[in-house]
Design an enzyme around this catalytic site. Structure first.
Site, mmCIF file in Angstrom:
data_model
loop_
_atom_site.group_PDB
_atom_site.id
_atom_site.type_symbol
_atom_site.label_atom_id
_atom_site.label_comp_id
_atom_site.label_asym_id
_atom_site.label_seq_id
_atom_site.Cartn_x
_atom_site.Cartn_y
_atom_site.Cartn_z
ATOM 1 N N LYS A 204 0.854 -1.180 0.000
ATOM 2 C CA LYS A 204 0.000 0.000 0.000
ATOM 3 C C LYS A 204 0.891 1.232 0.000
ATOM 4 O O LYS A 204 1.688 1.444 0.916
ATOM 5 C CB LYS A 204 -0.907 0.001 1.225
ATOM 6 C CG LYS A 204 -1.792 1.226 1.310
ATOM 7 C CD LYS A 204 -2.829 1.109 2.401
ATOM 8 C CE LYS A 204 -3.649 2.385 2.505
ATOM 9 N NZ LYS A 204 -4.636 2.295 3.578
ATOM 10 N N LYS A 261 -2.073 -1.423 -3.924
ATOM 11 C CA LYS A 261 -2.946 -0.257 -3.849
ATOM 12 C C LYS A 261 -2.123 1.018 -3.868
ATOM 13 O O LYS A 261 -1.162 1.106 -3.105
ATOM 14 C CB LYS A 261 -3.735 -0.339 -2.543
ATOM 15 C CG LYS A 261 -4.621 0.856 -2.266
ATOM 16 C CD LYS A 261 -5.281 0.689 -0.930
ATOM 17 C CE LYS A 261 -6.143 1.899 -0.644
ATOM 18 N NZ LYS A 261 -6.704 1.855 0.677
HETATM 19 C C1 PBG Z 1 -7.037 3.565 5.270
HETATM 20 C C2 PBG Z 1 -7.609 3.333 3.924
HETATM 21 C C3 PBG Z 1 -7.453 4.228 2.861
HETATM 22 C C4 PBG Z 1 -8.152 3.688 1.783
HETATM 23 C C5 PBG Z 1 -8.725 2.483 2.201
HETATM 24 N N1 PBG Z 1 -8.365 2.271 3.553
HETATM 25 C C6 PBG Z 1 -6.797 5.537 2.707
HETATM 26 C C7 PBG Z 1 -5.710 5.988 3.555
HETATM 27 O O1 PBG Z 1 -4.720 5.274 3.738
HETATM 28 O O2 PBG Z 1 -5.842 7.106 4.053
HETATM 29 C C8 PBG Z 1 -8.222 4.384 0.464
HETATM 30 C C9 PBG Z 1 -9.205 3.941 -0.511
HETATM 31 C C10 PBG Z 1 -9.441 4.891 -1.610
HETATM 32 O O3 PBG Z 1 -8.778 5.947 -1.749
HETATM 33 O O4 PBG Z 1 -10.349 4.600 -2.395
HETATM 34 N N2 PBG Z 1 -6.916 2.523 6.122
#
Ligand code: PBG
Length: 337
Positions: A204, A261
């Site tokens: 991520k 991601k």
């Molecule tokens: C955080 C989380 C995020 C997303 C899913 N879970 C964003 C972040 O790390 O602030 C992002 C999903 C998206 O942008 O569609 N646990």
């Protein structure tokens, strides 16, 4: 002169692009409704669907409407949903206390969905960001200058057990703390949830494209402040080898599926992860990727339907077995004809 010009070519790739049926016959990547996981946002109460300005067509839903949406997704052949709660800011604190409330919003939502559509796979995020006043995925150190890894993992384990108890099929740690997958696996096994799987957000990245999501769950409050940089736990977008290391660590620790991601900007990573593990690979087409297509289409600069299709096709072609996407329902409907 150009009239008589002839190439002596034994191989002409265009032969197989000549007609629609030939093109269909040699198509290498095909999208199907079962490829998609729909992320859904849930809110308290019995409110009307709340639009999210930066994510046209996506609404925050109360539990009753969420259940309705899940029925529709199931009917359209989408096999899974990933649920994200938007909490009342008054319930947030520095420790994310509400994450461990056994009756917190997302757990009630899980129970309602599982009750109504038991065959639908339900996934929940394991991370503290919807619950913390500062918006971080973990609790902070005493000096408030970083998330505290191990203490956060302890809380995530408790969170994962509560989610398993509520009936989720897969818990999805999205926090990027070190060692969380192994710890969560152990916590689930010790409490008897050996059948609850882990979909690990393994690679991520610290992406600028999460902005609309943070609006959606209200974790953006501190955005732009020094405190909301997630750079000390989410990966540097410059890195490739590190993604493979993260994936292999998570698989070793018991991840049933791994995730990359964002998706569309990280197709090279998806491909390398695909080649590095035999586990199913998911990719998350995140809020900013969705918002870009919607915005350009609204301006008349891009064709919405073709970009929607091409963006998802590219993610699957790169090697993703599953795609989390805000297009899930409409795409499934299009594919069902
Ligand atoms: C955080 C989380 C995020 C997303 C899913 N879970 C964003 C972040 O790390 O602030 C992002 C999903 C998206 O942008 O569609 N646990």
């Amino acid at each position: 002169m150009s009239q008589e010009f002839k190439l002596d070519l034994p191989i002409r790739p265009r032969r197989l692009r000549r007609t629609a049926s030939l093109r269909a016959m040699v198509e290498e990547t095909v999208l199907r409704p079962a490829d998609f996981i729909a992320p859904l946002f849930v809110v308290e109460g019995r409110s009307r669907p709340e639009p999210i300005a930066s994510m046209p067509g996506v609404n925050r839903l109360c539990i009753r409407d969420l259940v309705k949406e899940c029925r529709e997704l199931h009917r359209a052949g989408v096999p899974a949903v990933a649920l994200f709660p938007k909490l009342d800011p008054k319930l947030k604190d520095a420790e994310g206390t509400q994450a461990l409330n056994p009756d917190t919003l997302v757990l009630r939502a899980v129970r309602a969905v599982k009750d109504a559509v038991p065959e639908l796979t339900v996934i929940t995020d394991v991370a503290l960001d919807p619950y913390t006043s500062h918006g971080h995925d973990g609790v902070l150190t005493a000096a408030l200058d970083d998330v505290e890894n191990d203490r956060t993992v302890g809380l995530l384990c408790e969170m994962a057990v509560l989610q398993a108890e509520a009936g989720v099929d897969l818990v999805a740690p999205s926090d990027m703390m070190d060692g969380r997958v192994g710890a969560i696996r152990q916590a689930l096994d010790e409490t008897g949830y050996t059948g609850t799987g882990i979909l690990a957000y393994s690679a991520k990245y610290n992406s600028a494209y999460y902005g609309p999501f943070r609006d959606a769950v209200g974790s953006a409050k501190a955005a732009g402040t020094k405190l909301l940089s997630k750079a000390s736990y989410q990966m540097n977008p410059a890195n490739r080898r590190e993604a493979i290391e993260e994936v292999l660590l998570d698989v070793e620790q018991g991840a049933d599926m791994v995730m990359v991601k964002p998706a569309g900007l990280y197709l090279d990573i998806i491909r390398e992860v695909r080649d590095a593990t035999e586990r199913p690979v998911a990719a998350y087409q995140i809020s900013g990727e969705y918002a870009q297509i919607c915005a350009a289409a609204k301006l008349g600069w891009l064709d919405y339907e073709r970009c929607r299709h091409e963006s998802l096709l590219a993610i699957k072609r790169a090697g993703a077995d599953l795609i989390l996407t805000y297009f899930a329902k409409e795409m499934a409907k299009v594919l069902n004809g």
